[in-house]
Design an enzyme around this catalytic site. Structure first.
Site, PDB file in Angstrom:
ATOM      1  N   PRO B 207       0.735  -1.364  -0.179  1.00 38.55           N
ATOM      2  CA  PRO B 207       0.011   0.053   0.359  1.00 38.55           C
ATOM      3  C   PRO B 207       0.443   1.457  -0.088  1.00 38.55           C
ATOM      4  CG  PRO B 207       0.060  -0.862   2.384  1.00 38.55           C
ATOM      5  CD  PRO B 207       0.386  -1.517   1.273  1.00 38.55           C
ATOM      6  N   CYS B 208       2.258   1.111  -0.116  1.00 37.71           N
ATOM      7  CA  CYS B 208       3.124   2.933  -0.207  1.00 37.71           C
ATOM      8  C   CYS B 208       2.856   3.397  -0.700  1.00 37.71           C
ATOM      9  CB  CYS B 208       4.042   2.019   0.746  1.00 37.71           C
ATOM     10  SG  CYS B 208       5.508   1.663  -1.153  1.00 37.71           S
ATOM     11  N   ARG B 209       1.858   3.193  -2.171  1.00 38.08           N
ATOM     12  CA  ARG B 209       2.362   4.029  -3.074  1.00 38.08           C
ATOM     13  C   ARG B 209       1.031   4.725  -3.088  1.00 38.08           C
ATOM     14  NH1 ARG B 209       6.724   5.528  -2.980  1.00 38.08           N
ATOM     15  NH2 ARG B 209       8.248   5.266  -4.304  1.00 38.08           N
TER      16      ARG B 209
END
Lengths: 267, 260
Positions: B207-209
Protein backbone atom coordinates in the site's frame (compact mmCIF):
# COMPACT_ATOMS: atom_id res chain seq x y z
CA UNK A 1 23.93 10.01 26.71
CA UNK A 2 26.51 7.25 27.09
CA UNK A 3 24.06 4.91 28.86
CA UNK A 4 21.47 5.15 26.13
CA UNK A 5 23.99 4.28 23.43
CA UNK A 6 24.97 1.23 25.47
CA UNK A 7 21.35 0.13 25.37
CA UNK A 8 21.43 0.23 21.58
CA UNK A 9 24.47 -2.03 21.57
CA UNK A 10 23.02 -4.44 24.13
CA UNK A 11 19.89 -4.76 22.04
CA UNK A 12 21.83 -5.33 18.82
CA UNK A 13 24.17 -7.96 20.25
CA UNK A 14 21.56 -9.98 22.14
CA UNK A 15 21.90 -13.70 21.45
CA UNK A 16 19.85 -16.84 22.09
CA UNK A 17 21.62 -20.17 22.46
CA UNK A 18 19.74 -22.59 20.24
CA UNK A 19 19.86 -26.30 19.54
CA UNK A 20 18.61 -27.42 16.12
CA UNK A 21 17.43 -31.02 15.78
CA UNK A 22 16.21 -32.65 12.63
CA UNK A 23 12.60 -33.85 12.61
CA UNK A 24 12.93 -37.55 13.48
CA UNK A 25 10.39 -38.49 10.79
CA UNK A 26 12.62 -37.28 7.99
CA UNK A 27 14.67 -40.01 6.37
CA UNK A 28 18.43 -39.74 6.64
CA UNK A 29 21.37 -41.72 5.36
CA UNK A 30 23.05 -41.56 8.74
CA UNK A 31 22.33 -40.20 12.18
CA UNK A 32 21.77 -36.44 12.26
CA UNK A 33 23.67 -34.72 15.05
CA UNK A 34 22.01 -31.68 16.61
CA UNK A 35 23.50 -28.34 15.63
CA UNK A 36 24.17 -25.61 18.17
CA UNK A 37 24.13 -21.94 17.32
CA UNK A 38 23.92 -18.53 19.01
CA UNK A 39 21.10 -16.72 17.21
CA UNK A 40 21.01 -12.92 17.05
CA UNK A 41 17.76 -11.70 18.59
CA UNK A 42 17.39 -8.88 16.09
CA UNK A 43 17.85 -10.94 12.93
CA UNK A 44 15.64 -13.38 11.02
CA UNK A 45 15.88 -17.17 10.84
CA UNK A 46 16.65 -17.46 7.09
CA UNK A 47 19.54 -15.00 7.45
CA UNK A 48 21.32 -16.85 10.21
CA UNK A 49 20.69 -20.54 9.52
CA UNK A 50 22.72 -21.27 6.39
CA UNK A 51 25.06 -23.44 8.46
CA UNK A 52 22.10 -25.33 9.90
CA UNK A 53 20.89 -26.13 6.41
CA UNK A 54 24.31 -27.25 5.21
CA UNK A 55 24.73 -29.42 8.30
CA UNK A 56 21.49 -31.31 7.86
CA UNK A 57 21.54 -31.57 4.09
CA UNK A 58 24.80 -33.48 4.46
CA UNK A 59 22.95 -36.39 6.07
CA UNK A 60 19.85 -36.28 3.91
CA UNK A 61 19.03 -37.64 0.51
CA UNK A 62 16.93 -34.54 -0.26
CA UNK A 63 17.96 -31.98 -2.81
CA UNK A 64 17.92 -28.32 -1.95
CA UNK A 65 14.40 -27.87 -0.58
CA UNK A 66 12.86 -25.18 1.57
CA UNK A 67 13.85 -25.58 5.21
CA UNK A 68 11.38 -24.61 7.89
CA UNK A 69 11.43 -24.58 11.67
CA UNK A 70 9.05 -25.62 14.37
CA UNK A 71 8.96 -25.35 18.15
CA UNK A 72 6.76 -27.79 20.09
CA UNK A 73 4.46 -28.27 17.13
CA UNK A 74 4.20 -24.59 16.18
CA UNK A 75 5.73 -23.60 12.84
CA UNK A 76 8.01 -20.62 13.42
CA UNK A 77 7.24 -17.53 11.36
CA UNK A 78 10.56 -16.59 9.82
CA UNK A 79 9.42 -13.04 9.11
CA UNK A 80 9.28 -12.31 12.85
CA UNK A 81 12.61 -11.37 14.45
CA UNK A 82 14.30 -14.32 16.16
CA UNK A 83 14.07 -12.72 19.61
CA UNK A 84 10.32 -12.20 19.22
CA UNK A 85 9.80 -15.87 18.36
CA UNK A 86 11.77 -16.92 21.43
CA UNK A 87 10.05 -14.50 23.83
CA UNK A 88 6.66 -15.45 22.51
CA UNK A 89 7.03 -19.24 22.50
CA UNK A 90 9.85 -20.20 24.82
CA UNK A 91 10.69 -17.32 27.13
CA UNK A 92 10.39 -19.17 30.43
CA UNK A 93 11.90 -22.45 29.34
CA UNK A 94 15.33 -23.91 29.92
CA UNK A 95 18.09 -22.90 27.51
CA UNK A 96 19.19 -23.81 24.89
CA UNK A 97 16.09 -23.20 22.82
CA UNK A 98 15.24 -26.46 21.06
CA UNK A 99 14.08 -25.95 17.51
CA UNK A 100 13.08 -28.78 15.16
CA UNK A 101 14.24 -28.55 11.56
CA UNK A 102 12.03 -29.74 8.68
CA UNK A 103 12.59 -30.14 4.96
CA UNK A 104 9.31 -31.79 4.04
CA UNK A 105 5.60 -30.89 4.13
CA UNK A 106 6.05 -27.15 4.14
CA UNK A 107 3.00 -25.75 6.01
CA UNK A 108 1.89 -23.21 3.42
CA UNK A 109 -1.25 -22.37 5.37
CA UNK A 110 0.90 -21.13 8.26
CA UNK A 111 4.20 -19.92 6.88
CA UNK A 112 5.25 -17.54 4.15
CA UNK A 113 7.69 -18.91 1.60
CA UNK A 114 11.25 -17.69 1.71
CA UNK A 115 13.09 -18.81 -1.40
CA UNK A 116 15.94 -16.34 -0.94
CA UNK A 117 17.38 -13.58 1.21
CA UNK A 118 15.90 -10.97 -1.10
CA UNK A 119 12.48 -11.94 0.25
CA UNK A 120 13.75 -11.26 3.77
CA UNK A 121 15.14 -7.96 2.57
CA UNK A 122 11.79 -7.00 1.04
CA UNK A 123 10.00 -7.75 4.31
CA UNK A 124 12.56 -5.91 6.37
CA UNK A 125 12.46 -2.81 4.19
CA UNK A 126 8.68 -2.98 4.08
CA UNK A 127 8.58 -2.85 7.91
CA UNK A 128 11.02 0.04 8.01
CA UNK A 129 8.91 1.90 5.49
CA UNK A 130 5.75 1.27 7.45
CA UNK A 131 7.41 2.39 10.69
CA UNK A 132 8.47 5.64 9.04
CA UNK A 133 4.97 6.15 7.66
CA UNK A 134 3.84 6.10 11.30
CA UNK A 135 6.70 8.17 12.70
CA UNK A 136 7.28 10.77 10.00
CA UNK A 137 4.58 10.30 7.33
CA UNK A 138 7.33 8.54 5.33
CA UNK A 139 9.27 11.81 4.88
CA UNK A 140 12.57 10.53 6.24
CA UNK A 141 12.58 7.20 4.41
CA UNK A 142 11.52 8.81 1.13
CA UNK A 143 14.29 11.41 1.41
CA UNK A 144 16.86 8.63 1.67
CA UNK A 145 18.48 7.30 -1.44
CA UNK A 146 18.33 3.69 -2.56
CA UNK A 147 21.90 3.18 -1.39
CA UNK A 148 20.92 4.37 2.10
CA UNK A 149 18.16 1.76 2.21
CA UNK A 150 20.71 -0.82 1.11
CA UNK A 151 23.00 0.25 3.94
CA UNK A 152 20.28 -0.49 6.50
CA UNK A 153 19.79 -3.94 5.06
CA UNK A 154 23.49 -4.73 4.70
CA UNK A 155 24.09 -3.55 8.25
CA UNK A 156 21.54 -6.06 9.51
CA UNK A 157 22.57 -8.88 7.21
CA UNK A 158 26.27 -8.57 8.05
CA UNK A 159 25.77 -7.76 11.73
CA UNK A 160 27.40 -4.34 11.41
CA UNK A 161 26.06 -2.13 14.21
CA UNK A 162 27.88 1.06 13.16
CA UNK A 163 26.96 0.72 9.50
CA UNK A 164 23.31 0.19 10.42
CA UNK A 165 23.02 2.98 12.98
CA UNK A 166 24.84 5.52 10.81
CA UNK A 167 21.68 5.46 8.70
CA UNK A 168 19.08 4.38 11.27
CA UNK A 169 19.71 7.40 13.52
CA UNK A 170 17.97 9.54 10.89
CA UNK A 171 14.84 7.43 11.33
CA UNK A 172 15.01 8.10 15.08
CA UNK A 173 15.02 11.90 14.84
CA UNK A 174 12.10 14.19 15.52
CA UNK A 175 11.60 17.91 15.92
CA UNK A 176 11.72 19.18 19.51
CA UNK A 177 8.39 20.95 19.34
CA UNK A 178 6.70 17.67 18.38
CA UNK A 179 8.03 16.02 21.52
CA UNK A 180 8.29 12.69 19.74
CA UNK A 181 7.25 10.70 16.71
CA UNK A 182 3.82 11.17 15.16
CA UNK A 183 2.75 7.64 16.10
CA UNK A 184 4.75 4.85 17.74
CA UNK A 185 5.37 1.81 15.51
CA UNK A 186 4.61 -1.21 17.70
CA UNK A 187 3.14 -4.69 17.57
CA UNK A 188 1.90 -6.65 20.55
CA UNK A 189 1.97 -10.45 20.29
CA UNK A 190 0.05 -12.87 22.44
CA UNK A 191 -0.15 -16.60 21.78
CA UNK A 192 -3.53 -16.94 23.48
CA UNK A 193 -5.11 -14.69 20.86
CA UNK A 194 -6.39 -15.76 17.42
CA UNK A 195 -4.99 -12.57 15.99
CA UNK A 196 -1.32 -12.68 15.06
CA UNK A 197 -0.70 -9.26 16.69
CA UNK A 198 -2.25 -5.97 17.71
CA UNK A 199 -1.15 -2.87 15.90
CA UNK A 200 -2.98 0.44 16.26
CA UNK A 201 -2.32 4.15 16.06
CA UNK A 202 -0.91 5.42 19.34
CA UNK A 203 0.76 8.74 20.04
CA UNK A 204 3.84 9.06 22.27
CA UNK A 205 2.52 12.26 23.85
CA UNK A 206 -0.94 12.91 25.26
CA UNK A 207 -2.96 15.93 24.11
CA UNK A 208 -2.08 17.56 27.43
CA UNK A 209 1.61 17.15 26.63
CA UNK A 210 2.57 14.38 29.04
CA UNK A 211 4.60 11.43 27.83
CA UNK A 212 2.70 8.18 27.29
CA UNK A 213 4.25 5.18 29.01
CA UNK A 214 4.36 1.48 28.25
CA UNK A 215 1.67 1.07 30.89
CA UNK A 216 -0.57 3.57 29.09
CA UNK A 217 -0.20 1.60 25.88
CA UNK A 218 -1.07 -1.70 27.53
CA UNK A 219 -4.05 -0.21 29.33
CA UNK A 220 -5.35 1.03 26.01
CA UNK A 221 -4.87 -2.33 24.25
CA UNK A 222 -5.79 -4.64 27.14
CA UNK A 223 -8.36 -2.83 29.23
CA UNK A 224 -9.19 -5.98 31.17
CA UNK A 225 -6.14 -6.70 33.25
CA UNK A 226 -4.80 -10.18 33.76
CA UNK A 227 -1.62 -11.65 35.15
CA UNK A 228 0.84 -11.39 32.35
CA UNK A 229 4.47 -10.70 31.67
CA UNK A 230 5.44 -8.02 29.16
CA UNK A 231 8.67 -8.76 27.30
CA UNK A 232 10.72 -6.61 24.98
CA UNK A 233 14.06 -8.16 23.93
CA UNK A 234 13.60 -10.70 26.66
CA UNK A 235 13.37 -8.19 29.50
CA UNK A 236 10.44 -6.68 31.37
CA UNK A 237 10.74 -2.89 31.12
CA UNK A 238 9.10 -0.89 33.87
CA UNK A 239 5.57 0.08 32.87
CA UNK A 240 6.46 3.70 33.69
CA UNK A 241 9.01 3.82 30.85
CA UNK A 242 8.11 6.50 28.29
CA UNK A 243 7.00 4.95 25.03
CA UNK A 244 9.01 7.45 23.00
CA UNK A 245 12.21 6.33 24.73
CA UNK A 246 11.33 2.68 24.17
CA UNK A 247 10.69 3.35 20.50
CA UNK A 248 14.08 5.05 20.09
CA UNK A 249 16.11 2.52 22.05
CA UNK A 250 14.35 -0.83 22.19
CA UNK A 251 12.94 -1.03 18.69
CA UNK A 252 14.16 -3.80 16.46
CA UNK A 253 16.21 -2.88 13.40
CA UNK A 254 12.92 -2.81 11.47
CA UNK A 255 12.04 0.22 13.65
CA UNK A 256 9.12 -1.53 15.32
CA UNK A 257 8.71 -2.11 19.05
CA UNK A 258 7.85 -5.81 19.21
CA UNK A 259 6.16 -6.49 22.53
CA UNK A 260 5.37 -10.02 23.71
CA UNK A 261 2.65 -10.57 26.28
CA UNK A 262 3.01 -13.99 27.81
CA UNK A 263 1.32 -15.70 30.76
CA UNK A 264 3.17 -14.89 33.96
CA UNK A 265 5.25 -17.89 35.02
CA UNK A 266 3.76 -19.77 37.94
CA UNK A 267 6.37 -20.04 40.67
CA UNK B 1 17.18 9.23 -6.33
CA UNK B 2 17.08 9.02 -10.15
CA UNK B 3 16.15 5.35 -10.02
CA UNK B 4 13.17 6.09 -7.75
CA UNK B 5 11.94 8.74 -10.15
CA UNK B 6 12.00 6.28 -13.03
CA UNK B 7 10.01 3.73 -11.04
CA UNK B 8 7.49 6.32 -10.00
CA UNK B 9 7.08 7.72 -13.49
CA UNK B 10 6.44 4.28 -14.95
CA UNK B 11 3.97 3.55 -12.21
CA UNK B 12 2.11 6.82 -12.65
CA UNK B 13 2.08 6.51 -16.42
CA UNK B 14 0.33 3.16 -16.25
CA UNK B 15 -2.05 4.43 -13.60
CA UNK B 16 -2.90 7.44 -15.73
CA UNK B 17 -3.51 5.16 -18.70
CA UNK B 18 -5.91 3.22 -16.57
CA UNK B 19 -7.55 6.43 -15.48
CA UNK B 20 -8.25 7.39 -19.07
CA UNK B 21 -9.77 4.03 -19.79
CA UNK B 22 -11.80 4.43 -16.62
CA UNK B 23 -12.96 7.89 -17.66
CA UNK B 24 -16.49 6.64 -18.17
CA UNK B 25 -16.46 5.15 -14.70
CA UNK B 26 -15.31 8.40 -13.15
CA UNK B 27 -17.72 10.63 -15.02
CA UNK B 28 -20.68 8.48 -14.12
CA UNK B 29 -19.82 7.95 -10.50
CA UNK B 30 -22.80 9.09 -8.52
CA UNK B 31 -22.33 10.85 -5.20
CA UNK B 32 -21.74 8.08 -2.72
CA UNK B 33 -19.83 9.78 0.00
CA UNK B 34 -17.71 12.85 0.56
CA UNK B 35 -14.17 12.08 1.52
CA UNK B 36 -11.60 14.52 2.76
CA UNK B 37 -9.49 14.40 -0.34
CA UNK B 38 -6.74 11.75 -0.25
CA UNK B 39 -6.85 10.94 3.47
CA UNK B 40 -8.97 8.03 4.47
CA UNK B 41 -9.51 7.52 8.19
CA UNK B 42 -10.95 4.33 9.60
CA UNK B 43 -14.44 5.75 9.94
CA UNK B 44 -14.43 6.87 6.30
CA UNK B 45 -13.22 3.40 5.35
CA UNK B 46 -16.13 1.75 7.13
CA UNK B 47 -18.63 4.16 5.63
CA UNK B 48 -17.29 3.53 2.12
CA UNK B 49 -17.37 -0.20 2.75
CA UNK B 50 -20.97 -0.07 3.95
CA UNK B 51 -22.02 1.75 0.78
CA UNK B 52 -20.04 -0.64 -1.39
CA UNK B 53 -21.67 -3.54 0.44
CA UNK B 54 -25.18 -2.17 -0.08
CA UNK B 55 -24.56 -1.79 -3.79
CA UNK B 56 -22.94 -5.23 -3.94
CA UNK B 57 -26.05 -6.77 -2.43
CA UNK B 58 -28.24 -5.06 -5.02
CA UNK B 59 -25.96 -6.24 -7.82
CA UNK B 60 -25.40 -9.67 -6.22
CA UNK B 61 -21.68 -9.10 -6.58
CA UNK B 62 -20.79 -11.27 -3.58
CA UNK B 63 -19.05 -8.96 -1.09
CA UNK B 64 -19.56 -9.55 2.60
CA UNK B 65 -18.34 -7.86 5.78
CA UNK B 66 -16.38 -10.13 8.11
CA UNK B 67 -15.92 -9.16 11.75
CA UNK B 68 -12.89 -10.12 13.78
CA UNK B 69 -13.85 -12.06 16.87
CA UNK B 70 -13.63 -10.03 20.04
CA UNK B 71 -13.10 -6.65 18.39
CA UNK B 72 -14.90 -4.06 16.29
CA UNK B 73 -12.52 -4.47 13.39
CA UNK B 74 -13.57 -6.07 10.15
CA UNK B 75 -12.91 -6.37 6.45
CA UNK B 76 -14.68 -6.84 3.15
CA UNK B 77 -14.47 -10.30 1.66
CA UNK B 78 -15.37 -11.85 -1.64
CA UNK B 79 -14.63 -15.13 -3.36
CA UNK B 80 -14.72 -15.54 -7.11
CA UNK B 81 -13.91 -18.10 -9.72
CA UNK B 82 -11.52 -16.94 -12.35
CA UNK B 83 -10.70 -18.55 -15.67
CA UNK B 84 -7.10 -18.15 -16.81
CA UNK B 85 -5.10 -19.63 -19.69
CA UNK B 86 -3.71 -23.01 -18.63
CA UNK B 87 0.07 -22.57 -18.48
CA UNK B 88 0.53 -26.22 -19.41
CA UNK B 89 -1.28 -25.95 -22.73
CA UNK B 90 -0.69 -22.33 -23.75
CA UNK B 91 2.55 -21.78 -25.55
CA UNK B 92 4.54 -18.60 -25.43
CA UNK B 93 7.38 -17.16 -27.35
CA UNK B 94 9.46 -14.75 -25.36
CA UNK B 95 13.05 -13.80 -24.81
CA UNK B 96 15.37 -16.71 -23.98
CA UNK B 97 14.94 -17.69 -20.36
CA UNK B 98 17.60 -16.74 -17.82
CA UNK B 99 17.30 -19.77 -15.61
CA UNK B 100 17.59 -23.23 -17.06
CA UNK B 101 15.62 -25.10 -14.45
CA UNK B 102 12.26 -23.52 -15.26
CA UNK B 103 11.04 -24.94 -18.55
CA UNK B 104 7.38 -23.96 -18.43
CA UNK B 105 5.94 -20.77 -19.77
CA UNK B 106 4.34 -19.39 -16.64
CA UNK B 107 7.51 -19.16 -14.64
CA UNK B 108 9.54 -17.72 -17.49
CA UNK B 109 7.38 -14.61 -17.28
CA UNK B 110 7.88 -14.27 -13.58
CA UNK B 111 10.41 -12.04 -11.87
CA UNK B 112 12.95 -14.45 -10.52
CA UNK B 113 12.36 -14.23 -6.81
CA UNK B 114 15.47 -16.32 -6.38
CA UNK B 115 17.67 -13.49 -7.50
CA UNK B 116 15.40 -10.60 -6.70
CA UNK B 117 17.05 -8.44 -9.32
CA UNK B 118 14.34 -6.84 -11.34
CA UNK B 119 16.61 -5.12 -13.81
CA UNK B 120 17.70 -8.41 -15.34
CA UNK B 121 14.18 -9.52 -16.22
CA UNK B 122 12.70 -10.07 -19.63
CA UNK B 123 10.50 -7.34 -21.00
CA UNK B 124 7.35 -9.34 -20.28
CA UNK B 125 6.40 -9.65 -23.91
CA UNK B 126 4.76 -12.90 -24.83
CA UNK B 127 2.49 -14.21 -27.49
CA UNK B 128 0.08 -16.66 -25.93
CA UNK B 129 -1.41 -19.07 -28.36
CA UNK B 130 -4.76 -20.77 -27.85
CA UNK B 131 -4.81 -23.44 -25.20
CA UNK B 132 -7.34 -24.64 -22.68
CA UNK B 133 -8.14 -22.57 -19.65
CA UNK B 134 -8.09 -23.50 -16.02
CA UNK B 135 -10.48 -22.30 -13.33
CA UNK B 136 -9.07 -20.95 -10.10
CA UNK B 137 -10.68 -19.84 -6.86
CA UNK B 138 -9.69 -16.39 -5.67
CA UNK B 139 -10.51 -14.97 -2.28
CA UNK B 140 -10.19 -11.20 -1.84
CA UNK B 141 -10.05 -9.24 1.41
CA UNK B 142 -10.11 -5.47 1.73
CA UNK B 143 -8.59 -4.27 4.97
CA UNK B 144 -7.80 -0.85 6.34
CA UNK B 145 -4.17 0.10 6.93
CA UNK B 146 -3.92 2.63 9.73
CA UNK B 147 -0.21 3.04 8.99
CA UNK B 148 -0.86 4.27 5.45
CA UNK B 149 -4.45 5.52 5.89
CA UNK B 150 -5.52 3.54 2.85
CA UNK B 151 -7.34 0.34 2.01
CA UNK B 152 -5.15 -2.69 1.33
CA UNK B 153 -6.00 -5.65 -0.89
CA UNK B 154 -5.10 -9.11 0.35
CA UNK B 155 -5.94 -12.21 -1.65
CA UNK B 156 -5.23 -15.88 -2.02
CA UNK B 157 -5.80 -18.29 -4.84
CA UNK B 158 -6.43 -22.01 -5.08
CA UNK B 159 -6.91 -24.60 -7.76
CA UNK B 160 -10.32 -26.28 -7.69
CA UNK B 161 -8.61 -29.21 -5.96
CA UNK B 162 -7.65 -26.88 -3.13
CA UNK B 163 -3.94 -26.46 -3.81
CA UNK B 164 -2.62 -22.97 -2.96
CA UNK B 165 -1.06 -21.10 -5.81
CA UNK B 166 2.52 -19.97 -5.47
CA UNK B 167 3.63 -16.38 -5.88
CA UNK B 168 5.12 -17.30 -9.24
CA UNK B 169 1.82 -18.73 -10.47
CA UNK B 170 -0.21 -15.77 -9.20
CA UNK B 171 2.23 -13.44 -10.85
CA UNK B 172 1.92 -15.33 -14.13
CA UNK B 173 -1.82 -14.71 -14.14
CA UNK B 174 -1.45 -10.95 -13.73
CA UNK B 175 -2.47 -9.39 -17.01
CA UNK B 176 0.57 -8.29 -19.03
CA UNK B 177 -0.68 -4.70 -19.00
CA UNK B 178 -0.22 -4.58 -15.26
CA UNK B 179 2.93 -6.59 -14.98
CA UNK B 180 5.27 -3.81 -16.00
CA UNK B 181 3.68 -1.48 -13.49
CA UNK B 182 3.82 -3.90 -10.60
CA UNK B 183 7.27 -5.19 -11.46
CA UNK B 184 8.93 -1.81 -11.49
CA UNK B 185 7.22 -0.57 -8.40
CA UNK B 186 9.52 -0.46 -5.38
CA UNK B 187 9.33 -3.23 -2.82
CA UNK B 188 7.95 -5.78 -5.31
CA UNK B 189 4.38 -4.51 -5.05
CA UNK B 190 2.87 -8.01 -5.23
CA UNK B 191 4.21 -10.29 -2.52
CA UNK B 192 3.28 -12.74 0.18
CA UNK B 193 2.37 -11.31 3.54
CA UNK B 194 0.83 -12.47 6.78
CA UNK B 195 -2.84 -11.44 7.02
CA UNK B 196 -2.83 -8.97 9.93
CA UNK B 197 -6.14 -10.22 11.35
CA UNK B 198 -6.12 -13.92 10.45
CA UNK B 199 -2.39 -14.66 10.60
CA UNK B 200 -2.36 -16.82 7.48
CA UNK B 201 -0.26 -16.27 4.36
CA UNK B 202 -1.96 -14.15 1.72
CA UNK B 203 -0.74 -12.25 -1.27
CA UNK B 204 -1.03 -8.52 -1.13
CA UNK B 205 -0.50 -5.34 -3.06
CA UNK B 206 1.86 -3.12 -1.12
CA UNK B 207 0.00 0.00 0.00
CA UNK B 208 2.89 2.45 0.24
CA UNK B 209 2.13 4.09 -3.10
CA UNK B 210 -1.66 4.07 -2.81
CA UNK B 211 -1.99 7.52 -1.27
CA UNK B 212 0.05 9.05 -4.08
CA UNK B 213 -1.95 7.71 -6.99
CA UNK B 214 -5.25 8.18 -5.18
CA UNK B 215 -4.28 11.82 -4.70
CA UNK B 216 -4.01 12.20 -8.49
CA UNK B 217 -7.45 10.79 -9.05
CA UNK B 218 -9.17 12.46 -6.14
CA UNK B 219 -7.89 15.97 -6.85
CA UNK B 220 -9.10 15.55 -10.42
CA UNK B 221 -12.48 14.49 -9.10
CA UNK B 222 -12.57 17.38 -6.63
CA UNK B 223 -11.95 19.82 -9.46
CA UNK B 224 -15.11 18.55 -11.07
CA UNK B 225 -16.90 18.65 -7.69
CA UNK B 226 -17.63 14.96 -7.78
CA UNK B 227 -17.57 13.26 -4.39
CA UNK B 228 -16.17 9.79 -4.60
CA UNK B 229 -16.27 6.54 -2.73
CA UNK B 230 -12.57 6.20 -1.97
CA UNK B 231 -12.69 2.43 -1.49
CA UNK B 232 -14.68 1.83 -4.66
CA UNK B 233 -12.41 4.06 -6.69
CA UNK B 234 -9.27 2.48 -5.26
CA UNK B 235 -10.64 -1.01 -5.92
CA UNK B 236 -11.45 -0.18 -9.53
CA UNK B 237 -7.80 0.83 -10.01
CA UNK B 238 -5.97 -2.00 -8.27
CA UNK B 239 -8.49 -4.84 -8.46
CA UNK B 240 -8.25 -5.65 -12.17
CA UNK B 241 -4.51 -6.29 -11.86
CA UNK B 242 -5.32 -9.35 -9.78
CA UNK B 243 -8.45 -10.50 -11.56
CA UNK B 244 -10.97 -8.51 -9.55
CA UNK B 245 -13.23 -6.49 -11.78
CA UNK B 246 -15.52 -3.77 -10.54
CA UNK B 247 -18.65 -3.61 -12.68
CA UNK B 248 -19.62 -0.16 -13.92
CA UNK B 249 -23.01 -0.65 -12.32
CA UNK B 250 -21.49 0.15 -8.94
CA UNK B 251 -21.37 3.78 -9.93
CA UNK B 252 -24.74 4.10 -11.46
CA UNK B 253 -27.44 5.45 -9.18
CA UNK B 254 -29.96 2.68 -8.50
CA UNK B 255 -33.30 3.59 -10.07
CA UNK B 256 -36.35 3.61 -7.77
CA UNK B 257 -37.70 0.68 -9.72
CA UNK B 258 -34.58 -1.46 -9.14
CA UNK B 259 -35.39 -4.73 -7.38
CA UNK B 260 -34.11 -4.89 -3.78
Amino acid sequence: MADDKDVLRDVWFGRIPTCFTLNPDEATEREAEPYYLLLPRVSYLPLVTDKVKKHFLKVMKAEDVEMWFEYEGTPLKWHYPVGVLFDLHASNTVLPWSITVHFKSFPDQDLLHCPSNSVVEAHFMSSIKEADALKHKSQVINDMQKKDHKQLWMGLQNDKFDQFWAMNRKLMEYSTEEGGFRYIPFRIYQTSSDRPFIQKLFRPVSPEGSAHTLGDLLNEMYPDKKRYQVLIHGIEPLLETPLQWLSEHLSHPDNFLHICVVPAPTD
Amino acid sequence: MALWITYEMTFYYVILLRLFTNARLLLRCAAMTETDCCVLDEEDFRRCCRLLLQRSEQLRDGWSWEVVQGSDEGYLRKTALRSVPDPQTSTCSSRPKQSKEEPDCASSLVPDSGRGELDEEDDGSCIVSEGSSVVLQYEYHILYSSSYSTPVLYFRAFTLEGRSLTLEEVWSFVHPNFRLCLQNSPLNALSQQEHPLLGQPFFYLHPCRTEEFMKLVLTAAEDKHRPMNYVLLWLSLVGPAVGLDVPLEYCIEPQPSDPE
